[in-house]
Design an enzyme around this catalytic site. Sequence first.
Site, PDB file in Angstrom:
ATOM      1  N   LYS B  76       0.864  -1.180   0.000  1.00  0.00           N
ATOM      2  CA  LYS B  76       0.000   0.000   0.000  1.00  0.00           C
ATOM      3  C   LYS B  76       0.907   1.238   0.000  1.00  0.00           C
ATOM      4  O   LYS B  76       1.947   1.247   0.681  1.00  0.00           O
ATOM      5  CB  LYS B  76      -0.877  -0.024   1.257  1.00  0.00           C
ATOM      6  CG  LYS B  76      -1.904   1.093   1.333  1.00  0.00           C
ATOM      7  CD  LYS B  76      -2.786   0.937   2.586  1.00  0.00           C
ATOM      8  CE  LYS B  76      -3.876   1.995   2.648  1.00  0.00           C
ATOM      9  NZ  LYS B  76      -4.759   1.827   3.829  1.00  0.00           N
ATOM     10  N   SER B 151      -9.785   1.881   2.986  1.00  0.00           N
ATOM     11  CA  SER B 151      -8.888   2.635   2.138  1.00  0.00           C
ATOM     12  C   SER B 151      -7.861   1.783   1.388  1.00  0.00           C
ATOM     13  O   SER B 151      -7.248   2.277   0.432  1.00  0.00           O
ATOM     14  CB  SER B 151      -8.134   3.665   2.984  1.00  0.00           C
ATOM     15  OG  SER B 151      -7.287   3.029   3.906  1.00  0.00           O
ATOM     16  N   SER B 175     -10.143  -0.465   7.128  1.00  0.00           N
ATOM     17  CA  SER B 175      -9.511  -0.267   5.812  1.00  0.00           C
ATOM     18  C   SER B 175      -8.796  -1.474   5.230  1.00  0.00           C
ATOM     19  O   SER B 175      -8.391  -1.433   4.065  1.00  0.00           O
ATOM     20  CB  SER B 175      -8.522   0.901   5.877  1.00  0.00           C
ATOM     21  OG  SER B 175      -9.199   2.129   5.828  1.00  0.00           O
TER      22      SER B 175
END
Lengths: 95, 486
Positions: B76, B151, B175
């Site tokens: 990420k 997210s 997330s």
Amino acid sequence: MAFDKTEVEKVAQLARLHVSDSEVEEVTVRITDILALIDQMQSVNTDAVLPLAHPLDLTQRLREDDVTETNRRDELQLLAPEVEGGLYLVPKVIE
Amino acid sequence: MIEKTVAQLSGSLNRGDISSVELTQAYLDRINRYNSTLNAFVTVCEETALTQAAQADAARADGRTSPLLGIPLAHKDIFCTSGIKTSCGSKMLHNFIAPYDATVVSRLSDAGAVMLGKTNMDEFAMGSSNETSYFGPVKNPWDTDRVPGGSSGGSAAAIAADLCAMATGTDTGGSIRQPAAFCGITGLKPSYGRISRWGMIAFASSLDQAGPICKSAEDAALMLNAMAGLDTKDSTCADVSVEDYTANLTNSVQGLRIGIPRQHFAEGLSPEVEQAVREALGVYEKLGAQLIDIDLPNNHLSVSAYYVVAPAEASANLSRFDGVRYGYRCDNPVDLEDMYKRSRSEGFGDEVKRRIMVGTYALSAGFYDAYYRKAQKIRRLIKQDFNAAFQQVDIIIGPTSPHTAFNLGAKTDPVAMYLEDIYTIAVNLAGLPGMSVPVGLANGLPIGMHLVASDFAESRLLNVAHQFQLNTDWHRLRATGFTEGR
């Protein structure tokens, strides 16, 4: 607690954000909605409850006061928008 | 090959069926082919990846081996990677190249993983749909008109479309778990403090936690083995010994007490999701587990408390973006104040600015008791609810999200978006480990089951998830399409 345009401007100033005239109405409405969601907390009495600041019962770890980092100033300053002679440059502050 | 789990790929690499260079190239080819559709990656580091893969092959030829050696990974874009751009989904950091690796990055690299690139995400991890990214939304591989969740949407979509073998994510309110549910894959948010936060760009420091996003519970255990453990660079990283998280995977769930929170099966839950989760609970019952109805009476206050705590911490954390030392600076500032304000207003997106404003307001003079202190008291009540529940049961199971993935652009009201995380947020407030695993489809879209264990009981959590996956096939289902090179 009413959250109006004056509050938006005050909070924006505290947060060093600029809210333009065209945005202020929407920002006010959105934040008012969020505060209404937050205010659901007031439905329970918590007078006897201790605050929980952090999920873990931590005590701060201590270490010997040894130098562990090397000086990487020049390398780190490569990331800055403007530097000169090892100093960060910002717009003139003092006349 | 590319659809295989880490555990299976590791076997193939050890047997010499495929080399890490070949495997890495296969994923790079798929990224090249499909990323323009999915927008899952914001940076692809082909050269670095192939170099690392060659090193892994050489290490293996030398007789060295470890479960992650030569396995292609995506990070990420919230994790700092030395020499490779780390944008955190923001214009503020669109050209930021970190001068060091996050601990998560260096640990996975030390374990031999090959970094394919960095994945798209909601800006500063603030969002539940991946639509707040400065680099545009990620598309859900199951239906590209729908969101992947957020997210960590880029990592979840990359796993679901087999663009990588494993990925990292972060979870502040759901997330990792919600995008895992929406994309039909497995995601683990470990206990707060289980994994170092050093080099992971901070959103809400008392809630943020990194974790694995992958194709099975077994893979999550293998990744956690490499990621977990004390790090002196993060003062909140827990000094709790790291187990071998694969050791208990095969334990039986006979006699396991599963708590079913009434509040997670109440109004607002879609019937298809409820049915799939109840069928999954039936699987556990057949395996000898016991289902016990429990209450989490303050769960309905978790979203309210979270939207004080998280924005308050975010407003402090994001004050560092001032246009001076790194990050975006506006053009032609007239004075210092103008530079701060315009750099921040132009560099941050609307959702980030909203949360900074809410947090600043909650912490401002006169409101501290009504907001921040009140939220911390609610946080205590939520933690106590879980403590009481774990006196009665070994694990808590419910739905990860009230429904399946929604359409891109469908949720424009921030409060509606916040309520997406109604089942996951309390777990962050309490610091507990939580996990999402796929348990079915509704109209062709994946459904996630949410498992929660007590503090640092990741081993139990992974065991319970693995036992489900040994007895069902939902985690093996793949989105149709994206077939080239499969």
